[in-house]
Design an enzyme around this catalytic site. Structure first.
Site, short mmCIF file in Angstrom:
data_model
loop_
_atom_site.label_atom_id
_atom_site.label_comp_id
_atom_site.label_asym_id
_atom_site.label_seq_id
_atom_site.Cartn_x
_atom_site.Cartn_y
_atom_site.Cartn_z
N ASP A 32 66.28 -22.51 67.89
CA ASP A 32 66.56 -21.55 66.82
C ASP A 32 66.70 -22.31 65.50
OD1 ASP A 32 67.58 -19.08 65.55
OD2 ASP A 32 69.49 -20.15 65.57
N ILE A 33 66.50 -21.63 64.40
CA ILE A 33 66.58 -22.32 63.11
C ILE A 33 67.96 -22.20 62.46
CG2 ILE A 33 65.69 -22.38 60.74
CD1 ILE A 33 62.94 -21.73 61.80
N ASP A 34 68.31 -21.01 61.98
CA ASP A 34 69.54 -20.84 61.20
C ASP A 34 70.78 -20.95 62.07
OD1 ASP A 34 68.39 -20.08 58.47
OD2 ASP A 34 67.38 -18.67 59.80
N LYS A 65 63.28 -12.93 71.85
CA LYS A 65 62.80 -14.31 71.89
C LYS A 65 62.40 -14.70 73.32
CE LYS A 65 65.43 -16.14 67.96
NZ LYS A 65 66.38 -17.18 67.49
N ASP A 114 72.44 -19.86 68.43
CA ASP A 114 73.81 -19.58 68.00
C ASP A 114 74.08 -18.11 67.76
OD1 ASP A 114 74.11 -19.30 64.57
OD2 ASP A 114 72.18 -19.67 65.51
#
Length: 258
Positions: A8-10, A184, A207
């Site tokens: 995941d990114i953020d 996802k 997260d």
């Protein structure tokens, strides 16, 4: 044992300032040197993480929360939203004066001009722009995700009536809207099938609430130390926070980035 890592990114790869720490960069480079696949798995559209992906030399991703998948620059699967479902959502949002941001292939477009909540979330992402105004964009282009701006206590106005779509809150001001049943995890399934890999050979780090299905689906689901409390029960392991280089620490604990 593990041959692919979904990140995941953020809040996982980048911190609140949207910065990737040096230990995290080094850990990802170690994986790449070992020949382990690295795939970004994000709710963002591709045009919102090009710089991040380029900085890490990553060209594979599950984007829009599983509606647009790319492996090494090649599209392997995509699931645009059906226009009849979008029409229902647009009508409902208009009834309650809630803004919508539509993400197509190349841009994000809002049906309300210069809305403060929309501007706030885009500023938080450090995107340095706000969406163009075009209330008819959803009728003109394929849409892979919509962001609905409403308060948490207003969610049932949509979840109980717009039943052909899925709603996942990612921000106190907004929810991601996707085709029903997609997540996802669905995009990861497509990626693994393309690579002839099994879920047991995959690791995922996340997260947020939109990472729940992803962490459950793979062989090793890792929640960040800063993860939403409701995500923790769905993880196999909890690592340190993003500000404590939790991604690098988790990979080290798994014996992958030593």
């Amino acid at each position: 044992m593990y041959k692919i890592v979904f990140i995941d990114i953020d809040g996982t790869l980048v911190n609140k300032e949207k910065v990737i720490s040096d230990p995290t960069k080094k850990a990802i480079k170690k994986l790449q040197d070992k020949g382990i696949e690295i795939v970004l798995a994000t709710g963002r559209p591709p045009f919102h993480f090009q710089e991040i992906a380029g900085d890490l030399d990553i060209s594979s991703f599950v984007s829009y929360n599983g509606t647009y998948m790319v492996h090494e620059g090649k599209v392997i699967q995509k699931y645009p939203l059906k226009r009849e479902y979008l029409q229902t959502l647009v009508q409902r949002a208009k009834q309650y004066n809630h803004p919508l941001v539509f993400s197509g292939m190349d841009q994000a477009v809002c049906n309300v001009k210069d809305h403060p909540d929309v501007n706030h979330t885009f500023t938080e992402l450090k995107l340095h722009y706000t969406p163009a105004f075009n209330p008819d964009y959803w009728e003109q282009e394929d849409i892979y995700q919509v962001v609905l701006y409403c308060q948490e206590d207003e969610e049932e106005l949509y979840t109980q009536s717009v039943t052909d779509l899925s709603f996942v809150r990612y921000h106190e001001l907004a929810m991601d809207v996707m085709p029903k049943g997609l997540s996802k995890a669905h995009g990861i399934r497509d990626m693994l099938r393309h690579l002839n890999l099994t879920p047991q050979e995959a690791v995922a780090f996340g997260d947020g609430l939109n990472d729940r299905e992803m962490l459950e689906y793979v062989g090793m689901g890792v929640a960040m130390g800063n993860a939403h409390p409701d995500l923790i029960p769905h993880a196999d392991m909890v690592t340190k926070t993003v500000d404590e280089d939790g991604l690098a620490y988790g990979l080290k604990c798994l014996g992958m980035a030593e």
